[in-house]
Design a protein around this motif. Structure first.
Motif, PDB file in Angstrom:
ATOM      1  N   LYS A 163      -3.862   6.761   8.178  1.00 43.08           N
ATOM      2  CA  LYS A 163      -4.971   7.615   8.810  1.00 43.08           C
ATOM      3  C   LYS A 163      -5.658   6.811   9.754  1.00 43.08           C
ATOM      4  CE  LYS A 163      -6.758  11.544   8.972  1.00 43.08           C
ATOM      5  NZ  LYS A 163      -6.240  12.426  10.028  1.00 43.08           N
ATOM      6  N   CYS A 164      -6.240   5.206   9.356  1.00 38.47           N
ATOM      7  CA  CYS A 164      -6.984   4.566  10.170  1.00 38.47           C
ATOM      8  C   CYS A 164      -6.185   3.853  11.451  1.00 38.47           C
ATOM      9  CB  CYS A 164      -7.620   3.656   9.471  1.00 38.47           C
ATOM     10  SG  CYS A 164      -6.679   2.269   8.742  1.00 38.47           S
ATOM     11  N   PHE A 165      -4.874   4.004  11.181  1.00 42.86           N
ATOM     12  CA  PHE A 165      -3.799   3.238  12.382  1.00 42.86           C
ATOM     13  C   PHE A 165      -3.277   4.348  13.341  1.00 42.86           C
ATOM     14  CE2 PHE A 165      -3.605  -0.310   9.233  1.00 42.86           C
ATOM     15  CZ  PHE A 165      -3.216  -1.264   9.859  1.00 42.86           C
ATOM     16  N   GLU A 166      -3.751   5.613  13.220  1.00 40.51           N
ATOM     17  CA  GLU A 166      -3.489   6.504  14.158  1.00 40.51           C
ATOM     18  C   GLU A 166      -3.732   6.085  15.214  1.00 40.51           C
ATOM     19  OE1 GLU A 166      -4.122  10.328  12.927  1.00 40.51           O
ATOM     20  OE2 GLU A 166      -2.749  10.231  11.200  1.00 40.51           O
ATOM     21  N   GLY A 167      -2.894   6.531  16.517  1.00 47.85           N
ATOM     22  CA  GLY A 167      -3.344   6.351  17.873  1.00 47.85           C
ATOM     23  C   GLY A 167      -3.403   4.730  18.278  1.00 47.85           C
ATOM     24  N   PRO A 197      -4.288   1.603  17.314  1.00 47.21           N
ATOM     25  CA  PRO A 197      -3.663   0.403  16.403  1.00 47.21           C
ATOM     26  C   PRO A 197      -2.210   0.387  16.280  1.00 47.21           C
ATOM     27  CG  PRO A 197      -5.555   1.384  15.301  1.00 47.21           C
ATOM     28  CD  PRO A 197      -5.337   2.272  16.363  1.00 47.21           C
TER      29      PRO A 197
END
Lengths: 242, 198
Positions: free
Chosen positions: B167-171, B173
Motif C-alpha cells: 500500500k505505502c509503495f503505490e504511486g 515510490p
C-alpha cells in the motif's frame, strides 16, 4: 505565522509530500555537506525571489508573469553563484551545474506562482523560509542515509564499523532513485496518507498548459491546491484537464 | 573527426545519460512516461529543443559573452534565450505546421523550465567543446539519451500499472524504485564506449 512556517517543513514538505524539485534531490544528496550547501543556496534564492515577487505582485502584468519570475529568480541565482564561488569554492565545484539549475527548480517557481504572487511580503518571506528549511531537511535526511551506508561516513567523519561494509551503489545514480523511493514510501506509511498519489504537479507553474497529464492527475493537483494554499488557481487546473 | 563526434554522441546518450545517470529532467521523466505515445512525443520535443538551444546559446557564449567578459551573465542569458526560443518555435509550429504542433506542441511550454535543456546549454560550456559541431553532437546525444530513457521507462511503467505493490509503495515510490533498476542497467555502460571506439 508560525503555522505558515511549519507547513513547509511537515505538512507541505516540498520534496517528500509535494514531490517537487526531484532533480537536485537525487543529484546532490551523495554527501551531507553537498546537501546542506544546496539547501542553503536554494533557501537564499527562494527567500529573495519570494520577497521581490510579492512586493512587485501588483506591478507584474499577468501575461508575462512567468518570464518576469524567471528573470527575478535568475538574478538571485547569479548572486548566490558568485557568492559561493568566492567564499566556498569547493562546494561550488561539487554542486556544479545544479547550482545554476536552481533557476528552473519547480519549488521556487511554484512558490512564486502559488504563494508569493497572491500574498503579502512578510507572509511570502515566512513561506519561503519554511519551504527552504523543509527542502534542506529532506535533502539532509536523504543525504545522511546515502552517505552513512554508501561511503561509511557522516559529514566527512568516518564511522568505525560501517566504513568497512559500504554499499557503494547508494552514492551512485541507481541508489539515488532507490533511497528516494523508500523515503517517500516511509513517509506514506507513517502519515497514512491516502495512497496512489502520483507525481506532483501541484506547484508546477506549467500545470495549466501541460496537456500531457490525464484527468486523474489534474484532479489530484486540483485537490492539492484546494487543500494546500486555499487560494489555488482553480481555473488553471480545469483548463489543463480538458 | 567523425569518430570523435560519434564518441561524443554515444557518451552523452549512454554513459552520461541525462536522466538516469546525471539526474537532469526528472520531472518530465516521471510525469510524462505513463504512456508510450506521450513519452515519445516528449522525448522528440526535448531533443529538438536541446539542439535548438545549443545552436543559439553556444555561439552567443563563445562569440559574445566570453569576448566581452560577461560570463557571469550566463545563467540569466541562457534561460531567457531558451524561454524565448521555445515560445517562438511554438508560434511558428502553430502557424505553419499545425499537424506537428498538435503532436509535439503541448510539450513545448513544459520544456521551457526543464532543467535538462538548460543543463545541456551549460554543460556544453563547462565541458569546453571548441567546435560548434561538437556542441551540437553533444546536444543530439543528450536528447537521444533522454528519448531512450523515456521510451524504456514507459514500457516498464505500463507493467507497474497492473502490478500491485504494498500500500505505502503505490504511486511514486514504486515508480522511483523501478527507475532505480533501469538506472542500474545504464550504469553498466560506464566502460563500454572507450573500448568500442578506441
Amino acid at each position: 505565522m508560525w503555522k505558515n512556517f511549519l507547513k513547509g517543513i511537515i505538512r507541505e514538505n516540498p520534496v517528500l509530500v509535494l514531490l517537487l524539485g526531484t532533480c537536485p534531490t537525487l543529484a546532490v544528496t551523495t554527501s551531507v555537506a553537498n546537501a546542506f550547501g544546496m539547501g542553503a543556496a536554494a533557501t537564499a534564492v527562494l527567500l529573495g525571489s519570494n520577497i521581490v515577487i510579492s512586493a512587485l505582485r501588483r506591478m507584474i502584468p499577468d501575461k508575462v508573469r512567468i518570464p518576469s519570475y524567471i528573470v527575478i529568480i535568475a538574478g538571485f541565482v547569479t548572486v548566490v553563484e558568485m557568492v559561493m564561488h568566492a567564499f566556498v569554492p569547493d562546494l561550488y565545484e561539487a554542486l556544479g551545474v545544479f547550482l545554476s539549475l536552481i533557476v528552473v527548480n519547480c519549488i521556487i517557481l511554484g512558490r512564486a506562482e502559488v504563494y508569493a504572487s497572491k500574498n503579502r511580503v512578510l507572509d511570502s518571506a515566512v513561506d519561503a523560509l519554511g519551504m527552504g528549511v523543509g527542502f534542506t531537511l529532506a535533502l539532509f535526511a536523504m543525504a545522511s542515509i546515502r552517505e552513512i551506508f554508501g561511503s561509511g561516513s557522516w559529514m566527512g567523519f568516518e564511522i568505525p564499523i560501517l566504513s568497512d561494509f559500504t554499499i557503494p551503489i547508494l552514492v551512485n545514480s541507481p541508489g539515488g532513485f532507490f533511497v528516494f523511493g523508500i523515503l517517500i514510501a516511509i513517509v506514506n506509511a507513517v502519515t497514512k496518507r491516502k495512497t496512489g498519489r502520483d507525481f506532483g504537479c501541484a506547484g508546477c507553474p506549467s500545470a495549466a498548459v501541460c496537456g500531457a497529464n490525464d484527468g486523474s492527475l489534474q484532479n489530484a493537483a486540483h485537490k492539492d491546491h484546494a487543500a494546500g494554499s486555499g487560494k489555488g488557481p482553480d481555473d488553471t487546473a480545469e483548463e489543463g484537464g480538458k | 573527426m567523425i569518430r570523435d563526434l560519434i564518441v561524443i554522441i554515444f557518451t552523452a546518450m549512454l554513459v552520461n545519460n541525462y536522466v538516469l545517470v546525471k539526474f537532469l529532467g526528472i520531472c518530465p521523466f516521471l510525469g510524462v512516461s505513463k504512456k508510450l505515445h506521450s513519452a515519445v512525443g516528449m522525448g522528440l520535443a526535448v531533443t529538438f529543443v536541446m539542439l535548438l538551444a545549443t545552436a543559439a546559446t553556444w555561439p552567443i557564449h563563445t562569440y559574445l559573452l566570453t569576448k566581452f567578459h560577461l560570463e557571469y551573465l550566463q545563467t540569466i542569458v541562457f534561460i531567457l534565450i531558451i524561454a524565448a526560443l521555445v515560445q517562438l518555435v511554438e508560434i511558428i509550429l502553430k502557424r505553419y505546421l499545425p499537424a506537428l504542433h498538435r503532436s509535439l506542441g503541448i510539450y513545448l511550454p513544459l520544456i521551457t523550465t526543464n532543467c535538462a535543456v538548460l543543463g545541456v546549454a551549460k554543460n556544453n560550456i563547462t565541458e569546453g567543446y571548441e567546435l560548434f559541431i561538437e556542441a551540437m553532437a553533444n546536444a543530439l546525444g543528450c536528447g537521444l539519451g533522454f528519448l531512450l530513457a523515456m521510451v524504456l521507462f514507459a514500457g516498464v511503467r505500463m507493467r507497474i500499472e497492473t502490478a500491485k505493490p504494498p500500500k505505502c509503495f503505490e504511486g511514486m515510490p514504486i515508480t522511483l524504485i523501478s527507475a532505480s533498476i533501469v538506472a542500474l542497467a545504464f550504469y553498466g555502460f560506464a566502460g563500454v564506449i572507450d573500448n568500442m571506439f578506441m
